[in-house]
Enzyme design. Sequence first.
Site, PDB file in Angstrom:
ATOM      1  CG  HIS A   2     -10.282   6.964   5.760  1.00 26.18           C
ATOM      2  ND1 HIS A   2     -11.291   6.015   5.697  1.00 26.18           N
ATOM      3  CD2 HIS A   2      -9.124   6.264   5.927  1.00 26.18           C
ATOM      4  CE1 HIS A   2     -10.762   4.803   5.800  1.00 26.18           C
ATOM      5  NE2 HIS A   2      -9.452   4.920   5.966  1.00 26.18           N
ATOM      6  CD  GLU A  24      -3.019  -1.057   2.254  1.00 28.11           C
ATOM      7  OE1 GLU A  24      -4.047  -1.746   2.142  1.00 28.11           O
ATOM      8  OE2 GLU A  24      -2.766  -0.367   3.265  1.00 28.11           O
ATOM      9  NE  ARG A  53      -5.052   5.638   9.513  1.00 25.22           N
ATOM     10  CZ  ARG A  53      -5.399   4.758   8.579  1.00 25.22           C
ATOM     11  NH1 ARG A  53      -4.653   3.676   8.373  1.00 25.22           N
ATOM     12  NH2 ARG A  53      -6.469   4.945   7.845  1.00 25.22           N
ATOM     13  NE  ARG A  59      -4.766   5.481   3.068  1.00 21.89           N
ATOM     14  CZ  ARG A  59      -5.367   4.725   3.971  1.00 21.89           C
ATOM     15  NH1 ARG A  59      -5.822   5.275   5.089  1.00 21.89           N
ATOM     16  NH2 ARG A  59      -5.498   3.436   3.778  1.00 21.89           N
ATOM     17  CG  HIS A  68      -9.312   6.351   1.622  1.00 21.58           C
ATOM     18  ND1 HIS A  68      -9.314   6.017   0.282  1.00 21.58           N
ATOM     19  CD2 HIS A  68      -8.696   5.327   2.252  1.00 21.58           C
ATOM     20  CE1 HIS A  68      -8.729   4.846   0.122  1.00 21.58           C
ATOM     21  NE2 HIS A  68      -8.346   4.404   1.300  1.00 21.58           N
TER      22      HIS A  68
END
Length: 531
Positions: free
Chosen positions: A336, A114, A371, A279, A234
Amino acid sequence: METLKYDFVIVGSGLAGIAAAYLLSSHGSVLLLSKDFPTESNSFAAQGGMAAAIGMDDNVNLHAKDTLETGNGLSDPRAVQCLAETAPRIVHWLQEIGVSFDQSSTGQISLGLEGAHSRRRILHAGGDATGRKLMEALMVALKERPNIHQLVNMHVLTLLQNQNGRVIGARAQFANRTQEKIEFYARRAVILATGGVGQLFQRTTNPRGATGDGLVLAYDAGASLRNLEFIQFHPTTLYFNGFPAFLISEAVRGAGGILVDDFGEAVMKDYPLRDLEARDLVARKIYQRMQEGRHVYLDCRHIQNFQQKFPNIFARCISYGIHPTRDLLPVFPAAHFMMGGIATEMNGQTDVEGLYAIGEVACTGAHGANRLASNSLLECLVMAFALDEHFRSENNEESEVNVSLTQYQMERIPDSQELLDQVQKVMWKAVGIVRDQCSLDKGLKTIVELQQKHPQSGLLCTARWIIASAISRQESRGAHFREDFPVPDPRLHHVDTWLRREDFPSIYKDACDDFNISQKNRRLSVVMAEV
């Protein structure tokens, strides 16, 4: 008024709450209070997986390094190291309680990739149903512990404190019986595990219960709040013909999904990690294309075995009339995850005696300004483990709660849907993906006006604190992006925004100081506008 006593009272039944309940039941009786069923939590809906450095080419130091880099100079290295080091142990524990992680053809745990991870270290269970699989295993385990009691459909109105300020319980009511109130007393601790604030925004991946209740309960009890301006958006939620927004996991881009605009141009083509950048960057680039009048899509048509890899996403797309192997998926960023929260140590300890917070509602410093993907489910479990160890080593002498010495704070009444709708519109414009002084000032003014009409609203308190924190941070860092201050300010490296009832509007403090020692606070000439 009815009163009930337990050793531990936990508010919230997502992964952090039920893991804590299971572990703490070894030390005494546990009450688990929640607004909604565990199946309606963010944790249950989590698709992306859980990060852990268990691969042959990986180690905990690399995991920590990726987490620190993604945190953009605001992560606490101690918290990050604890997160990374505990992760492999968490994997073994989950397997012991019945979680079956997805495996390769050779029988090894499959590891996905990811954004911003330098190694393949994302564990999945049930393809894109990792959160559900973890939650189901723990919910089964809870049934084996007779000293765990659960109450659902409960609204916690306020925390109860004794004359010394120690938190000793909570006052709550059933949502459908507003005249009846119950006081739940905790001999050893009250633990907040109430999740995030996504429902304060017009577009969100979060369930209806994510309205920041724990922040307000903690603040009213005197606890510190930290870094509330950092809300992660997100990049990819399915956005189509008025259907409810649905998260498209980052793992889809890890499997080769590509973001393109309606001219077929790759959105992330100019960046080294392309679609697997952090992100905050990906969300802003999508937002910028949309501000230019373009639409953005996720192209998954070349991903082999899409239905087998992402069964839930595939089924939802089909239900919307979109076929992922033939059609482009229209996407839009949505609120998110909250990186900030109640200031805690890794074991959940706050600066108010008797009060703990774990999971998304807590801010340990592990996530910094942004994060790292798939560290959230991990943090829920790491904090539950640390909380368990804390009470395992603590003096185990039970003390009876003196109900007659209870001190009461303001009760926060449940907010109406109409008020929530108003707040969502304000927050999306004021502290959305891109902010500036004008949008922030307008948003704060509107929220303050609403507060004058609804003085008991916890929703409005949380909205005001988020906007005020964003006004204070005159820089761009991680998920906090201001067009009027578009670059990071080196003076604010490792400097957090802090809020306490006693010293509102604002203080700033070094993230690596012990927050319990007030004389170590580093104050800058940055204050929150009261309006």
